[in-house]
Structures are given as C-alpha cells and as structure tokens.
Design an enzyme around this catalytic site. Structure first.
Site, PDB file in Angstrom:
ATOM      1  N   LYS A   1       0.831  -1.219   0.000  1.00 42.09           N
ATOM      2  CA  LYS A   1       0.000   0.000   0.000  1.00 42.09           C
ATOM      3  C   LYS A   1       0.864   1.268   0.000  1.00 42.09           C
ATOM      4  CE  LYS A   1      -2.401  -1.547   3.650  1.00 42.09           C
ATOM      5  NZ  LYS A   1      -2.035  -2.966   3.776  1.00 42.09           N
TER       6      LYS A   1
ATOM      7  N   ARG B   1      10.112  -0.133   9.334  1.00 41.71           N
ATOM      8  CA  ARG B   1      10.435  -0.601  10.683  1.00 41.71           C
ATOM      9  C   ARG B   1      11.949  -0.565  10.856  1.00 41.71           C
ATOM     10  NH1 ARG B   1       6.175   0.539  11.978  1.00 41.71           N
ATOM     11  NH2 ARG B   1       4.463  -0.699  12.818  1.00 41.71           N
TER      12      ARG B   1
ATOM     13  N   GLU C   1      13.946   1.229  18.770  1.00 39.96           N
ATOM     14  CA  GLU C   1      12.650   1.675  19.276  1.00 39.96           C
ATOM     15  C   GLU C   1      12.013   0.568  20.114  1.00 39.96           C
ATOM     16  OE1 GLU C   1       9.867   2.832  16.288  1.00 39.96           O
ATOM     17  OE2 GLU C   1      11.154   4.427  15.587  1.00 39.96           O
TER      18      GLU C   1
ATOM     19  N   HIS D   1       9.406   8.661  14.454  1.00 39.47           N
ATOM     20  CA  HIS D   1       8.313   7.755  14.070  1.00 39.47           C
ATOM     21  C   HIS D   1       7.005   8.549  13.917  1.00 39.47           C
ATOM     22  CE1 HIS D   1       7.091   3.281  14.057  1.00 39.47           C
ATOM     23  NE2 HIS D   1       6.257   3.996  13.311  1.00 39.47           N
TER      24      HIS D   1
END
Ligand code: NAD
Length: 340
Positions: free
Chosen positions: A158, A239, A268, A308
């Site tokens: 997407k 990611r 993270e 992020h």
C-alpha cells in the site's frame, strides 16, 4: 435501546482523546455514545455492561473474562489495524463480531518518505538552520535533482505504491522488489521489478516499505550495503530493524551511503501500531527520547531522523475514526464490514 439490525445502538468508547470524542459524536449521530477514560479492563468493563458495542484501542485486551462482563455487546470495534489484543475465538463463541481499520495512512507515510528524500536532496534542514541565523550564504548547500535518478522501492504494498506514484511525478526511474510482484500494477504505474541485488546495484535512492518479519530483519545489512551504488541515499519509514544499525554506520563512514533519512530506528520499543506512539500508556513504558539520545545516528551529520512521525497527520487519524464509525454504523444497519 436496540441492537443488531436496527439503526440505534449504545456504544462505549475507551482510550479516546477529547477531539476524537467530538469527532465520533458527529460521525455517529443517532447512536447513544459513552466515553470512558483509560482502557477497557476487568474493572472498567462494568461501565459498558449495557452497551451494544465497544470501541477500543490496543491497550484493551479482550478475552472471555472481559466478554462475560459485557453481556449485551454484539460488536468490538478496534480503532487499530492489528487485532492480536482480541481473543477472536472467545468473541466467536459468544457471537460477538470484531471489526478493525485495515488501512488509514498509506499516502501519509509515503508523503513522509518523500519529505525525507527532499530534505536530503535539497538540504532543507541545513538551509533552514542557516537562514534562521541570518546567514544567507550557499556554500555547502548545493543539492541534487531527483529527476532522472533511480529510486529502488523495497515492498510494493500500500505505501510503496504511493511512493512509486510520487517518484514518477518527479520523473524518477523506479525499480522495485517484492516477494509478490504485481506485474499489471508495474505496467500501469510504469515501473519495473528487479531482484533484490539488482535493485541495490541500480538505485540512487532506496526506500523501505516492507513489513518486519523474521525474513526481513536486517535485510539491509553489511551484505546489502556491499552491493549498493556508492553514495546511495537510504530512506526507512517502515520498521527500524529492517536495517542493521552497525552496518549502516559503517556504510555512512565508508561513503556507500551518502545520506540516510529515518523515521524508524532499530532500538525503538516494540511498536505494533503507530497510534500507540500518541498514547500516554506507551509514553510511560518506553522513553523514546532516551533511546534516541543514546543513539549514534542521531548526531550523525548525514542522517535525518524523525521520531516515528510518518503516520501522524490529522487526516490519517481522522480516517481511523471514519472507518470505525462506518464499521459501527454498517454493523447496526445489518451489514458488517471490515470483520476480522
Ligand atoms: P503492505 O502489507 O501493504 O506491503 C508490504 C509489501 O511487502 C507487500 O507487497 C508484500 O508482498 C511485501 N513483502 C512482505 N514480505 C516480503 C519479503 N520477505 N520480501 C519482499 N517483499 C515482501 O504494507 P504497507 O501498509 O505498505 O506498510 C509497509 C511498512 O510500513 C510496514 O512495515 C508498516 O509497519 C510500516 N508503517 C510505518 C508507519 C510509520 O509511521 N512510519 C506507518 C504505517 C506503516
């Protein structure tokens, strides 16, 4: 108050902010809404004991015990893409439907990826910083054109597809790699698929849009950097752990990577759903700032890091609420959508 098959329902939302409450009230006019602070748990469930539906986020785990405290509930509407906080079997057993928000931010994240690319190609942070200090000299601020350069898109799902459309608008050559290539889409959008190695060899800019799964962890590591064109720009809005940080630092040092634009970092705290980052519950358990401060990349002169933030546009967050409202309205109108 009526239940399934009729228009009116009693709905209790958990884990919502003030602006989201106002928004949902507007979207779900005609239903009786109640908003409870915090998450849905054993204690707070009693507040929804007469509700036909509950709206939750990922900090409200749903299991048989919670469901037993929601005897009237016919629908769990999770305001998230992921639904592993919900015991689907237990829901099925009690005849409770579950629906989610399958997508909300593909253009949003793609726009952020391009914001990082343009920040690098036109040296926007350095230029703005210099102008802020009243210095309008141009030395060291020369950028480069995107037109005619090759961008390699890893993952044509997407988000990747949106990035491809934008890249075509900049008249870039697009080469892509995906485990499930969509040749028809490639023809329509005017890009070509290549092997992973060929993409690395050909690309001036590489943008990552893969999920983090065991087979993609550190997909951009020492071996991959070894195949890249010298001076390549690396963009990661997917990611953090797709990239081996140590290898990236080495690649920046030896000039394989000229610049990196990163919205996500390997260290993270584990993030399942972007919207977690806006939640107070997440901030309490994970100190992103400390993680970032300790990180060597943060102070690297050729690395731009954003916290992020790629998903975080007003429109994307409203789309989550729009889909949730549609899920609820459709369900109580007799036609369930986005059922999981
Ligand atoms: P998607 O599922 O639509 O697309 C992923 C693509 O990767 C698919 O085309 C799939 O075939 C391909 N793929 C999967 N495994 C592969 C493998 N091993 N090798 C090659 N290709 C493989 O996902 P999306 O919605 O486009 O999201 C992409 C990434 O962006 C995800 O990691 C998601 O978590 C991340 N994301 C980041 C933010 C942010 O705020 N930074 C927000 C939303 C999503």
């Amino acid at each position: 108050m009526a239940t399934v098959g009729t228009a009116m329902a009693r709905i209790t939302f958990f884990e919502t902010e003030e602006w989201e409450r106002d928004y949902l009230k507007r979207q779900l006019k005609g239903h009786a809404l109640q908003f409870i602070d915090g998450h849905l748990g054993v204690k707070s469930a009693s507040k929804a004991s007469t509700s036909d539906a509950v709206g939750i986020f990922i900090y409200s785990p749903i299991d048989a015990k919670i469901l037993s405290k929601l005897p009237k509930c016919r629908l769990i509407a999770t305001m998230s893409t992921g639904f592993d906080h919900i015991d689907l079997k237990a829901c099925k057993k009690r005849g409770v439907a579950v629906c989610n928000v399958p997508s909300y931010g593909e253009n949003t994240v793609a726009e952020h990826a391009f914001a990082l690319i343009l920040s690098i190609s036109r040296k926007i942070p350095q230029s703005a910083e210099r102008a802020k200090h009243g210095d309008f000299t141009l030395e060291g601020l020369r950028g480069f054109d995107l037109k005619g350069r090759t961008i390699g898109i890893l993952g044509t799902g997407k988000i990747g597809r949106h990035v491809i459309r934008m890249a075509k608008g900049f008249e870039m050559n697009v080469v892509a790699y995906d485990a499930f290539p969509d040749k028809l889409e490639a023809k329509e959008l005017g890009f070509t698929y290549a092997s992973f190695n060929k993409l690395l060899e050909r690309s001036d800019v590489i943008s990552l849009h893969l999920p983090l799964i065991p087979s993609t962890k550190h997909i951009i590591g020492a071996k991959a950097f070894g195949k890249m064109k010298r001076g390549c720009v690396l963009i990661n809005t997917a990611r953090g752990a797709l990239v081996d940080t140590h290898a990236l630092l080495a690649a920046l040092k030896d000039g394989t990577v000229s610049y990196a634009g990163l919205d996500v970092l390997e260290e993270e705290c584990e993030i399942k759903e972007e919207k977690e980052l806006l939640s107070a519950a997440f901030a309490r358990t994970c100190d992103l700032k400390t993680v970032l401060e300790n990180h060597l990349l943060l102070n690297h002169p050729r690395v731009i890091i954003t916290p992020h933030n790629a998903f975080n546009s007003q429109e994307a967050l409203e789309r989550i609420l729009d889909t949730t409202a549609q899920n609820i309205s459709s369900f109580f109108g007799g036609r369930a959508i986005n059922a999981v």
